[in-house]
Design a protein around this motif. Structure first.
Motif, PDB file in Angstrom:
ATOM      1  N   TYR A  89       6.107   3.462   0.049  1.00 37.49           N
ATOM      2  CA  TYR A  89       4.964   2.375  -0.149  1.00 37.49           C
ATOM      3  C   TYR A  89       5.292   1.659   0.683  1.00 37.49           C
ATOM      4  O   TYR A  89       6.419   1.563   0.942  1.00 37.49           O
ATOM      5  CB  TYR A  89       5.462   1.697  -1.912  1.00 37.49           C
ATOM      6  N   HIS A  90       4.515   0.438   1.011  1.00 33.43           N
ATOM      7  CA  HIS A  90       4.162   0.163   2.329  1.00 33.43           C
ATOM      8  C   HIS A  90       4.670  -1.322   1.477  1.00 33.43           C
ATOM      9  O   HIS A  90       2.759  -2.022   1.067  1.00 33.43           O
ATOM     10  CB  HIS A  90       3.923   0.047   3.350  1.00 33.43           C
ATOM     11  N   PHE A  91       5.705  -2.480   1.553  1.00 35.98           N
ATOM     12  CA  PHE A  91       5.787  -3.896   0.817  1.00 35.98           C
ATOM     13  C   PHE A  91       5.187  -4.717   2.601  1.00 35.98           C
ATOM     14  O   PHE A  91       5.303  -4.654   3.325  1.00 35.98           O
ATOM     15  CB  PHE A  91       7.277  -4.023   0.707  1.00 35.98           C
ATOM     16  N   LYS A  92       4.180  -5.687   1.858  1.00 30.72           N
ATOM     17  CA  LYS A  92       3.613  -6.224   3.231  1.00 30.72           C
ATOM     18  C   LYS A  92       4.503  -7.643   3.635  1.00 30.72           C
ATOM     19  O   LYS A  92       5.264  -7.609   2.886  1.00 30.72           O
ATOM     20  CB  LYS A  92       1.883  -7.236   2.492  1.00 30.72           C
TER      21      LYS A  92
ATOM     22  N   THR B  28       1.124  -0.962  -0.071  1.00 29.43           N
ATOM     23  CA  THR B  28       0.370  -0.268   0.009  1.00 29.43           C
ATOM     24  C   THR B  28       0.836   0.925   0.239  1.00 29.43           C
ATOM     25  O   THR B  28       1.905   1.255   0.884  1.00 29.43           O
ATOM     26  CB  THR B  28      -1.215   0.058   0.970  1.00 29.43           C
ATOM     27  N   PRO B  29       0.504   2.246  -0.570  1.00 30.10           N
ATOM     28  CA  PRO B  29       0.658   3.657  -0.494  1.00 30.10           C
ATOM     29  C   PRO B  29       0.619   4.606   0.558  1.00 30.10           C
ATOM     30  O   PRO B  29      -0.356   4.483   1.652  1.00 30.10           O
ATOM     31  CB  PRO B  29       0.596   4.123  -1.906  1.00 30.10           C
ATOM     32  N   TRP B  30       1.749   4.859   1.741  1.00 32.64           N
ATOM     33  CA  TRP B  30       1.169   5.814   2.473  1.00 32.64           C
ATOM     34  C   TRP B  30       2.207   7.015   2.457  1.00 32.64           C
ATOM     35  O   TRP B  30       2.328   7.843   1.684  1.00 32.64           O
ATOM     36  CB  TRP B  30       2.033   5.726   3.989  1.00 32.64           C
TER      37      TRP B  30
ATOM     38  N   SER C 120       8.174  -5.983   8.268  1.00 31.40           N
ATOM     39  CA  SER C 120       8.237  -5.271   6.675  1.00 31.40           C
ATOM     40  C   SER C 120       8.912  -4.155   6.617  1.00 31.40           C
ATOM     41  O   SER C 120       9.493  -3.449   7.046  1.00 31.40           O
ATOM     42  CB  SER C 120       6.404  -4.554   6.855  1.00 31.40           C
ATOM     43  N   PHE C 121       8.532  -3.910   4.977  1.00 32.29           N
ATOM     44  CA  PHE C 121       9.667  -2.878   4.497  1.00 32.29           C
ATOM     45  C   PHE C 121       9.194  -0.912   3.857  1.00 32.29           C
ATOM     46  O   PHE C 121       7.804  -1.501   3.876  1.00 32.29           O
ATOM     47  CB  PHE C 121      10.561  -3.371   3.085  1.00 32.29           C
ATOM     48  N   ASN C 122       9.390  -0.282   4.018  1.00 29.70           N
ATOM     49  CA  ASN C 122       9.141   1.118   3.040  1.00 29.70           C
ATOM     50  C   ASN C 122      10.041   2.117   2.833  1.00 29.70           C
ATOM     51  O   ASN C 122      11.368   1.488   3.185  1.00 29.70           O
ATOM     52  CB  ASN C 122       8.732   1.823   4.631  1.00 29.70           C
ATOM     53  N   VAL C 123       9.416   2.356   1.873  1.00 29.40           N
ATOM     54  CA  VAL C 123      10.175   3.542   1.189  1.00 29.40           C
ATOM     55  C   VAL C 123       9.650   4.644   1.013  1.00 29.40           C
ATOM     56  O   VAL C 123       8.890   3.819   1.153  1.00 29.40           O
ATOM     57  CB  VAL C 123      10.851   2.666  -0.722  1.00 29.40           C
ATOM     58  N   GLY C 124      10.454   5.583   0.807  1.00 29.49           N
ATOM     59  CA  GLY C 124       9.754   7.025   0.791  1.00 29.49           C
ATOM     60  C   GLY C 124      10.521   8.015   0.068  1.00 29.49           C
ATOM     61  O   GLY C 124      11.957   7.848   0.182  1.00 29.49           O
TER      62      GLY C 124
END
Length: 252
Positions: free
Chosen positions: A191-194, A166-168, A200-204
């Motif tokens: 973006y959050h990777f399930k 999901t985006p955040w 979990s992983f996040n990039v931003g």
């Protein structure tokens, strides 16, 4: 492997519904989901739907597989991010960043927490005013000896439940009290990777604004100049620093 049926009442205990491995005393193992258990027997259903019931005297021990994080019901959230930021405007700085945030999910999509960051500033000297305490003018080096350490509140919203990709969007608002004093804010999107079993992983990407003071070196007879222990003098200047950053991190 022999399954022994026991005609005693079975109830759903604390282990019911858990993915588990039953290790039998005869050396065999059975993997599946425990559906019922009491002090005398255990019932397990394997992945192919076969049901086995064992006396506890046959069981050596039971391993329970760790469950994935359930973002529908889990309240605590923790974030750790690493990234790099490029400055824009004059004066400007680039910096490496480490940021943390810890708090609670108000809903499966909305998060509110607080955190602390470490921003290691590297000045872009050509963007600072010239110092005039030399025979030939030189670029002023504000000499950021210490990192900025902002403290902030963070609000985050995910467009889908975090059990999915999901985006955040996020907003941090706070201030720097350690080493430097000033206001800090940072909106970002990502973006959050399930999640997997543990995290979990996040990039931003985002924007950061700092306000702070720095020293503009000058000649000793400049009005308002402050003597320095080095023998030079300086003007106490305030500036607003604008940065755009890329970061990646883990959530747990």
């Amino acid at each position: 492997m022999m399954a022994v049926a026991i005609a005693l009442p079975m109830t759903a205990g604390d282990d019911a519904g858990k993915k588990s491995t039953i290790h039998l005393r005869n050396g065999n193992t059975v993997e599946g989901t425990i559906t019922a258990r009491n002090d005398q027997q255990v019932e397990i259903v394997t992945n192919d739907g076969t049901k086995y019931t064992y006396s506890m005297t046959e069981v050596d021990y039971i391993d329970h597989q760790a469950r994935k994080k359930n973002y529908d019901t889990a309240k605590f959230r923790g974030f750790i991010d690493l990234g790099y930021s490029l400055g824009v405007g004059k004066p400007r700085n680039d910096f490496w960043l480490i940021e943390t945030s810890f708090g609670y999910a108000i809903t499966p999509k909305a998060y509110l927490g607080a955190g602390i960051g470490l921003h290691s500033f590297k000045p872009v000297l050509s963007t600072y005013p010239m110092r005039n305490d030399k025979a030939q003018p030189e670029e002023n080096d504000p000499n950021w000896k210490y990192p900025f350490i902002p403290l902030y509140l963070e609000g985050r919203y995910s467009f889908k439940n975090e059990s999915q990709n999901t985006p955040w969007v996020s907003l941090k608002v706070g201030a720097t009290f350690i080493n430097h004093n000033g206001f800090y804010t940072s909106p970002s999107i990502g973006y959050h990777f399930k999640s997997n079993q543990f995290f979990s992983f996040n990039v931003g990407v985002g924007y950061a604004l700092h306000t702070a003071h720095y020293k503009l070196w000058c000649t000793g007879n400049t009005p308002g100049a402050i003597p320095d222990t080095s023998g030079s003098s300086y003007l106490d200047r305030s500036a607003t620093f604008h940065n755009f950053f890329l970061k990646a991190g883990v959530e747990f």
